[in-house]
Design a protein around this motif. Structure first.
Motif, PDB file in Angstrom:
ATOM      1  N   UNK A  52      -8.160   6.424   0.494  1.00  0.00           N
ATOM      2  CA  UNK A  52      -8.326   5.594  -0.942  1.00  0.00           C
ATOM      3  C   UNK A  52      -7.945   4.455  -0.359  1.00  0.00           C
ATOM      4  N   UNK A  53      -7.206   4.052   0.749  1.00  0.00           N
ATOM      5  CA  UNK A  53      -6.876   2.737   1.286  1.00  0.00           C
ATOM      6  C   UNK A  53      -6.858   2.593   3.007  1.00  0.00           C
ATOM      7  N   UNK A  54      -7.519   1.009   2.992  1.00  0.00           N
ATOM      8  CA  UNK A  54      -8.139   0.922   3.950  1.00  0.00           C
ATOM      9  C   UNK A  54      -6.426   0.869   5.468  1.00  0.00           C
ATOM     10  N   UNK A  55      -7.165   1.197   6.311  1.00  0.00           N
ATOM     11  CA  UNK A  55      -6.329   1.710   7.776  1.00  0.00           C
ATOM     12  C   UNK A  55      -7.054   0.919   8.843  1.00  0.00           C
ATOM     13  N   UNK A  56      -5.837   0.609   9.644  1.00  0.00           N
ATOM     14  CA  UNK A  56      -5.786  -0.118  10.652  1.00  0.00           C
ATOM     15  C   UNK A  56      -5.619   1.551  12.086  1.00  0.00           C
ATOM     16  N   UNK A  57      -6.917   0.780  13.869  1.00  0.00           N
ATOM     17  CA  UNK A  57      -6.841   2.377  14.120  1.00  0.00           C
ATOM     18  C   UNK A  57      -7.106   1.517  15.556  1.00  0.00           C
TER      19      UNK A  57
ATOM     20  N   UNK B 297       1.279  -5.801  13.678  1.00  0.00           N
ATOM     21  CA  UNK B 297       1.308  -7.362  13.216  1.00  0.00           C
ATOM     22  C   UNK B 297       0.660  -7.544  11.652  1.00  0.00           C
ATOM     23  N   UNK B 298      -1.025  -6.593  12.089  1.00  0.00           N
ATOM     24  CA  UNK B 298      -1.123  -7.028  10.710  1.00  0.00           C
ATOM     25  C   UNK B 298      -1.240  -6.048   9.695  1.00  0.00           C
ATOM     26  N   UNK B 299      -1.077  -4.903   9.756  1.00  0.00           N
ATOM     27  CA  UNK B 299      -1.220  -4.301   9.034  1.00  0.00           C
ATOM     28  C   UNK B 299       0.597  -4.245   7.948  1.00  0.00           C
ATOM     29  N   UNK B 300       1.936  -4.641   8.997  1.00  0.00           N
ATOM     30  CA  UNK B 300       3.292  -5.413   8.316  1.00  0.00           C
ATOM     31  C   UNK B 300       2.346  -6.288   7.335  1.00  0.00           C
ATOM     32  N   UNK B 301       1.403  -7.280   7.458  1.00  0.00           N
ATOM     33  CA  UNK B 301       0.820  -8.599   6.807  1.00  0.00           C
ATOM     34  C   UNK B 301       0.603  -8.066   5.515  1.00  0.00           C
ATOM     35  N   UNK B 302       0.104  -6.236   5.497  1.00  0.00           N
ATOM     36  CA  UNK B 302      -0.676  -5.597   4.432  1.00  0.00           C
ATOM     37  C   UNK B 302      -2.592  -5.539   4.670  1.00  0.00           C
ATOM     38  N   UNK B 303      -2.430  -6.021   5.657  1.00  0.00           N
ATOM     39  CA  UNK B 303      -3.909  -5.545   6.149  1.00  0.00           C
ATOM     40  C   UNK B 303      -3.988  -4.111   5.510  1.00  0.00           C
ATOM     41  N   UNK B 304      -3.485  -2.993   5.636  1.00  0.00           N
ATOM     42  CA  UNK B 304      -3.473  -1.743   5.708  1.00  0.00           C
ATOM     43  C   UNK B 304      -2.376  -0.679   5.875  1.00  0.00           C
ATOM     44  N   UNK B 305      -2.650   1.087   5.798  1.00  0.00           N
ATOM     45  CA  UNK B 305      -1.756   1.609   6.823  1.00  0.00           C
ATOM     46  C   UNK B 305      -2.738   1.539   7.782  1.00  0.00           C
TER      47      UNK B 305
ATOM     48  N   UNK C 252       0.568  -1.214   0.220  1.00  0.00           N
ATOM     49  CA  UNK C 252       0.123  -0.280  -0.553  1.00  0.00           C
ATOM     50  C   UNK C 252       1.027   1.404  -0.172  1.00  0.00           C
ATOM     51  N   UNK C 253       1.850   1.292  -0.415  1.00  0.00           N
ATOM     52  CA  UNK C 253       2.618   2.178   0.661  1.00  0.00           C
ATOM     53  C   UNK C 253       2.854   3.394  -0.517  1.00  0.00           C
ATOM     54  N   UNK C 254       2.988   2.425  -1.859  1.00  0.00           N
ATOM     55  CA  UNK C 254       3.288   3.704  -3.211  1.00  0.00           C
ATOM     56  C   UNK C 254       1.987   4.648  -3.653  1.00  0.00           C
ATOM     57  N   UNK C 255       0.730   4.210  -3.132  1.00  0.00           N
ATOM     58  CA  UNK C 255      -0.852   4.466  -3.969  1.00  0.00           C
ATOM     59  C   UNK C 255      -0.695   5.638  -2.388  1.00  0.00           C
TER      60      UNK C 255
END
Length: 294
Positions: free
Chosen positions: A193-198, A234-242, A179-182
């Protein structure tokens, strides 16, 4: 024993005050109501003051009673510590530190805050992780020496607690490679525009993050909320979101979790506090933790 009053009488008074009534205290002590009442009156006579007054079916402390109660708390707290002190004195000297850790506090922050005592010789450290309110109750009962949290203790006349600021850490936004480039283009507006975790509302910093998103007119696509900061990253690093994280974790995030920093979460900080009881004799290791931030 003091020449002026009997410590056993003081103990009966202390139990009555804790229980809020002579009948309840008598049941706890396994004694007759009249016996307990007589012992309390003997204490009042020796001190020359009325300590308790009737309120409904129970009793309440007078001004003199509250003063006596504060001293009794100190006396019996020291008494509770006596067996451990004697055991330690008869064996290798040990410095015990019982720490309550709010479950909303990042574990890396806990390590950083306790690092000043880690090299103390013969340290015996116990860490209990629980909800903030439950930890404060244990602190008031002297089961803990200090509580580490992300907020101050709320005012409560029945719990004499003091909150000591230990510092803070600014927040920033991080994203996994997917998700980094977007997310990097037109940051922070790109976060819409991207999924995020809080973190959940359990964490004090969540309200500050929500206000930050509102201030930047971002309507987030929240795909996950976590009480535990380790699970969140951990979930963020796994690709779930920023996700947002305290900047003191930057090196760990970029090296171990292989995420990249998107940008600052300006104006948002996570704060750290040590909550301790009102005591004339402060635990030496708690004092060391507090002095490390001065």
């Amino acid at each position: 024993m003091s020449q002026h009053f009997n410590y056993r009488h003081l103990y009966y008074f202390w139990v009555v005050a804790k229980e809020g009534g002579i009948s309840r205290a008598a049941r706890r002590l396994g004694m007759a109501v009249q016996t307990v009442s007589t012992q309390v009156k003997a204490l009042e006579h020796s001190l020359g003051c009325v300590l308790l007054k009737p309120v409904g079916r129970g009793v309440a402390l007078t001004d003199a009673g509250r003063a006596a109660m504060r001293q009794a708390d100190l006396i019996f707290e020291l008494g509770d510590r006596l067996p451990a002190v004697v055991r330690d004195a008869s064996s290798a000297p040990t410095l015990r530190l019982n720490v309550g850790i709010s479950d909303a506090l990042p574990k890396q922050a806990v390590w950083n805050l306790l690092e000043p005592v880690m090299r103390v010789a013969n340290l015996r450290l116990r860490c209990d992780v629980d909800e903030f309110e439950d930890l404060l109750a244990d602190l008031a009962l002297h089961r803990l020496d200090v509580v580490l949290a992300d907020r101050i203790a709320p005012p409560n006349p029945n719990l004499k607690l003091y909150s000591h600021a230990l510092g803070s850490s600014r927040f920033a936004w991080y994203a996994p490679p997917a998700w980094y480039a977007v997310a990097r283009r037109n940051f922070p507006a790109s976060l819409a525009k991207i999924p995020i975790l809080l973190p959940t509302k359990h964490a004090a910093v969540r309200d500050r993050l929500d206000h930050w998103l509102e201030r930047h007119s971002i309507r987030p696509q929240v795909v996950g909320e976590f009480e535990d900061s380790t699970l969140l990253k951990t979930f963020g690093a796994g690709g779930m979101g920023a996700f947002p994280a305290a900047e003191f974790m930057h090196d760990d995030l970029t090296r171990r979790y292989e995420v990249k920093m998107l940008g600052d979460c300006d104006g948002v900080e996570e704060q750290f506090f040590a909550v301790a009881t009102e005591k004339k004799i402060m635990h030496p290791l708690v004092k060391r933790v507090l002095q490390a931030v001065r």
